[in-house]
Structure formats: C-alpha cells, structure tokens
Design an enzyme around this catalytic site. Structure first.
Site, PDB file in Angstrom:
ATOM      1  N   GLU A 149      25.984 -44.419 -67.042  1.00 43.93           N
ATOM      2  CA  GLU A 149      25.459 -45.059 -68.254  1.00 43.93           C
ATOM      3  C   GLU A 149      24.532 -44.158 -69.051  1.00 43.93           C
ATOM      4  O   GLU A 149      23.359 -44.485 -69.271  1.00 43.93           O
ATOM      5  CB  GLU A 149      24.752 -46.367 -67.904  1.00 43.93           C
ATOM      6  CG  GLU A 149      25.680 -47.402 -67.327  1.00 43.93           C
ATOM      7  CD  GLU A 149      25.068 -48.795 -67.238  1.00 43.93           C
ATOM      8  OE1 GLU A 149      23.863 -48.939 -67.473  1.00 43.93           O
ATOM      9  OE2 GLU A 149      25.816 -49.749 -66.945  1.00 43.93           O
ATOM     10  N   GLU A 189      31.209 -51.079 -62.392  1.00 43.26           N
ATOM     11  CA  GLU A 189      30.248 -52.181 -62.238  1.00 43.26           C
ATOM     12  C   GLU A 189      30.739 -53.406 -63.002  1.00 43.26           C
ATOM     13  O   GLU A 189      31.230 -53.280 -64.123  1.00 43.26           O
ATOM     14  CB  GLU A 189      28.856 -51.822 -62.814  1.00 43.26           C
ATOM     15  CG  GLU A 189      28.076 -50.824 -62.013  1.00 43.26           C
ATOM     16  CD  GLU A 189      26.718 -50.475 -62.613  1.00 43.26           C
ATOM     17  OE1 GLU A 189      26.116 -51.320 -63.313  1.00 43.26           O
ATOM     18  OE2 GLU A 189      26.263 -49.344 -62.388  1.00 43.26           O
TER      19      GLU A 189
HETATM   20  C1  BGP Z   1      23.544 -51.273 -65.212  1.00 46.41           C
HETATM   21  C2  BGP Z   1      23.017 -50.253 -64.248  1.00 46.41           C
HETATM   22  C3  BGP Z   1      22.732 -50.775 -62.898  1.00 46.41           C
HETATM   23  C4  BGP Z   1      22.235 -52.205 -62.836  1.00 46.41           C
HETATM   24  C5  BGP Z   1      22.982 -53.121 -63.782  1.00 46.41           C
HETATM   25  C6  BGP Z   1      22.384 -54.494 -63.925  1.00 46.41           C
HETATM   26  O1  BGP Z   1      23.082 -50.969 -66.485  1.00 46.41           O
HETATM   27  O2  BGP Z   1      23.909 -49.153 -64.118  1.00 46.41           O
HETATM   28  O3  BGP Z   1      21.908 -49.851 -62.254  1.00 46.41           O
HETATM   29  O4  BGP Z   1      20.890 -52.320 -62.834  1.00 46.41           O
HETATM   30  O5  BGP Z   1      23.135 -52.575 -65.052  1.00 46.41           O
HETATM   31  O6  BGP Z   1      21.369 -54.461 -64.869  1.00 46.41           O
HETATM   32  P1  BGP Z   1      20.018 -55.217 -64.688  1.00 46.41           P
HETATM   33  O7  BGP Z   1      19.472 -54.758 -63.389  1.00 46.41           O
HETATM   34  O8  BGP Z   1      19.200 -54.807 -65.853  1.00 46.41           O
HETATM   35  O9  BGP Z   1      20.339 -56.656 -64.716  1.00 46.41           O
END
Ligand code: BGP
Length: 472
Positions: free
Chosen positions: A166, A374
C-alpha cells in the site's frame, strides 16, 4: 453458471510484522519509524502500540498450528526491515534472519505457502534520521540491498513476494494527512517521496529477476474504486478524477512504467511534479510486476468539488459510527455518503460488487494476474464463554469470495484470496478493539493479558470453504 475456483487457488490470510510480532527490541532488532511514532502522545488510538502486539514473535508455532488445523493454503506476513539491518545498512543481524527462517520452515512443514511482504510501513528509524527515508534518492539503493538480502536468504523456499504494501496509503498518510510517520503535510514532498518509492519498488523487482529465482513478485495496492454519486456529468468526471489520482497514478507506474498523462499534467500545473531522471524510467520499465496485489475493503463515492470546496477530511478512527468527516481535493473531487450500501462501525462501505469491479478494471487495464492480498471486516468482537459468533464477518467474507468467483467467471485471472487478518492484531490507528481475525486474541489496548487464542465462528467457516475449494 459460475466457474469453479482454479486448482491450487491460494486460500490465504495475512498480517504485517508491526501489527503482530511484538518483541519490538528483542534479538538485536533496531527501532523503526512506527516504534518511534506510537510514543508521540495522541498519535494512535488511546496511545496503543505494537511493543507486544499479539506476541506472534514468540507464539508463531502456535499460530501456524491453528492455520494448519484450518487447512490454510497461504500465509502472508511481512519482514521487519529493522530486524535485518537494525543499525545501518552494512551489518546484517543474523538473529533477525533466523526468526523468519523459523517461520517459513514451520509454514512449509505444514504445507502452507509463505507470501512474504518486503515492506509493510516500518522503515528503520536511522534511515529517516540520516536522510529523511523515502524522501531521498538513497532509499532506492538501500531498499534494493535489503530486498536482495532477503531474496538470497529465503528465495529457495518462498515463491510469492510482495514488494511494497500500500504505497498509496503510507505515502498519503505519511506526507499529506500526517497520520502516519513521518507525519508531514506537504504535497510536494509527498510526490517526491512517492517517486522514489516507485523507483525503489521497481529496482527491487528488477533485482529479484536478476537473481534468477523461481517465484513471482508484485506490489500490494489498496484499491477503493470510485463511484459517481449520480449521472450528472460533472460527478462522473469527479469519479474519473478520483480513480486517476488515487489508483492509476500508482498502478500505471507499476504495470506500465509510466505516470498517467492526465495526472502528470495536473502535477505540473500545480507545481507538484517530482524531480525525476531518465534512468528512473528505465528502472520502472525493467521492474514490472508478475501480478498485481490488491487490498480491497470498500468503494468510495464521490461528487464534483468546487475550487473553494472541501480539503482533507477526518477519517473515523474511533469506531463511532457516523463520525467520519469526508474530504476531497478542491476542484478535483470530494467524497460523499453512498446511501445504497451498509457501513461498518468505522464507516467503511461494505460493497462486494465493488470487488468484482476492481478486479475487472485491473484486468482490463493491465492484463496482469491478481493476487488478493487483503480483504476483511474490522469489527468489535465479543468473547462469550470462550466463543465468538462473528456471523457479520462470515457474511462479509462469503459475499466477497463470491464476488471473486464472479470475476473469475468474467475471465479475470485470480491467483488467491488472502483475508485480513489471521489472528486479531493491532490496527495501526484504531488500536486492538478493531478486530479482523479468524482467531480472537484476548488483549486490551493497554494490557496484553495472557494473549490467549480462541477460534471464532469464521475460523470454522473458512475451514469449510478451503476444504471445498470455494464451492457452496
Ligand atoms: C490496510 C493495511 C493493513 C491493515 C488494514 C486494515 O491498509 O495494509 O495493515 O491495517 O488496512 O486497516 P485498519 O487497521 O485501518 O482498519
């Protein structure tokens, strides 16, 4: 009729070093920018940090045993750069390398494919101090050195690599919204850091190829496709602007080795164009990915934004539904409420159709295979008598997996589907209360307690999905 998921489809799940490992200063690990950032008062939810996280560093065998019992096919995790080169870019920390040897071997012994992310946001603090990290051209060489070190060490065993996680998120949060380290608010500096990150990403991929290793590599991109709020032409244009600026600005550079011309012009007009060298573009062209990694959570809905319209907004980091203040870029677009989709408690639009759209767009624009790196639902989970009934997560994942199957039926090549996340873990800015895992970890914001693991209902649901290769 829906096509079946292909044989060998990677039913996986994901994590990142800082969010699970803990052991923040053990076995010679150096300090990363996140270790520093979380210590600045007011930066994270209730000051939560990843010092202990869910202690995956010491409990990885227990976690892998849970994965094996579930039948998981792939586990995506990241390597902490500051464990490998803790104090400078000359001395390698053997103990850091050994930790990931142990994890990779444990996964392979249990027939789980390791998917290894090189960089999930935790740059060593000394690189930030010495030369401002991503804002310096020197990062290209140093990131490549780090990447080569881990390619050589694990390349005989790891077949799937993710280069940068990301980039769009760590760059925009780090240099525009100031919600991630180094917490700068300066678009000019942002686009410069972004350019060096692009070249570093491609240089690492080029290095991977030059080593002749058997495997595939690509970045993970956070893609939230933009929808226009209605059919008014100016709103359609705003949605185009949104995707150009939030998606194609990154994915075109990865897949084509060049900046999209509309944005390149816009950057020039606004005096935001980064300084580049002709050799940068040679590296960008030579370091194209084998697949596009996609992190998908939601779509965004947008409308036209006048020149004196809204600027940067305030996301909901508290989990209080409806507290998001949507922002935009004056003259370009603004985000608005989509009345047609449900929202999570953190105001993220729940939209499985958007995943099918995302996959199809990437497929037709770039023709690359896609690895979903993800996808998941962050929610409050309640532990009751040792059980967690997360039917809402099952519904979310089930609908999104179905959207993947529909995209496959549409003709998109999808290599695998990694849910976020395997165990509960630290959500960077939202603390431990925003949970994503199949495995519940008993801890509060300020107290790790015993960190006992519990299988949620979704754990058993995914086990069945994997057993049947996605057949309902
Ligand atoms: C993405 C990241 C993750 C994770 C996920 C959920 O942006 O790659 O590391 O954190 O989002 O986001 P959040 O934890 O802000 O809900």
């Amino acid at each position: 009729k829906l096509k079946d998921f292909p044989e060998g489809f990677l039913w996986g799940s994901a994590s990142a070093a800082y969010q699970v490992e803990g052991a923040w200063d053990e076995d010679g690990k150096g300090v990363s920018v996140w270790d520093t950032f979380v210590r600045i008062p007011g930066k994270t939810f209730k000051g939560t940090n990843g010092d202990v996280a869910v202690d995956h560093y010491h409990r990885f065998k227990e976690d892998v045993a849970l994965m094996a019992e579930q039948g998981l096919k792939a586990y995506r995790f990241s390597i902490a750069w500051s464990r490998i080169f803790p104090y400078n870019m000359q001395e390698v920390n053997e103990k850091g390398l050994q930790f990931y040897d142990g994890l990779i071997d444990e996964l392979l012994a249990n027939h789980i494919e390791p998917v290894v992310t090189l960089y999930h946001w935790d740059i060593p603090q000394y690189l930030q101090d010495d030369y401002l990290g991503w804002e310096s051209r020197q990062i290209i060489e140093d990131f490549t050195t780090y990447a080569e070190t881990v390619f050589r060490r694990y390349g005989d065993r790891v077949k799937y690599w993710v280069s940068l996680n990301e980039q769009n998120v760590f760059i925009s949060h780090g240099y525009l919204m100031a919600t991630h380290p180094p917490a700068v608010k300066d678009p000019k500096r942002m686009y410069q850091a972004n350019h060096y990150a692009n070249v570093a990403n491609a240089a690492a991929i080029k290095k991977f190829r030059s080593l002749g290793l058997d495997g595939q590599i690509g970045p993970s991109f956070a893609y939230s496709p933009g929808y226009p709020i209605d059919a008014r032409p100016e709103n359609i244009l705003a949605a185009e602007n949104f995707d150009e600026l939030n998606a194609y600005l990154w994915m075109d550079v990865y897949a084509k080795g060049e900046y999209p011309s509309v944005i390149w012009n816009w950057l020039e007009e606004n005096d935001l164009q980064p300084e580049t060298r002709p050799e940068d573009f040679k590296i960008l062209k030579a370091g194209k990915p084998d697949f596009m990694g996609v992190n998908y959570y939601k779509t965004s809905t947008v409308a036209a934004n006048p020149l004196d319209g809204v600027g940067i907004g305030t996301p909901n980091y508290s989990g209080e539904k409806g507290s998001t203040e949507r922002g935009g870029i004056p003259g370009v677009f603004k985000e608005v409420l989509n009345p047609f989709v449900e929202k999570t408690n953190w105001d993220w639009d729940i939209d499985p159709v958007g995943l099918r759209i995302a996959l199809r767009r990437i497929n037709s624009r770039y023709g690359l295979p896609i690895l979903i790196t993800e996808n998941g639902l962050g929610e409050y989970d309640k532990l009751k008598e040792g059980q967690i009934h997360d039917q809402y997560r099952i519904d979310y994942l089930n609908d999104h997996a179905k959207a993947v199957q529909e995209a496959i039926t549409d003709g998109v090549t999808v290599l695998g589907y990694c849910t976020w996340s395997y165990t509960d873990l630290l959500s960077w800015l939202n603390g431990y209360q925003k949970r994503y895992g199949f495995v519940y970890v008993d801890r509060d914001e300020d107290s790790p307690k015993e960190l006992k693991r519990y299988k949620k209902a979704s754990y058993y649901w995914y086990k069945e999905v994997i057993e049947q290769n996605g057949k309902n």
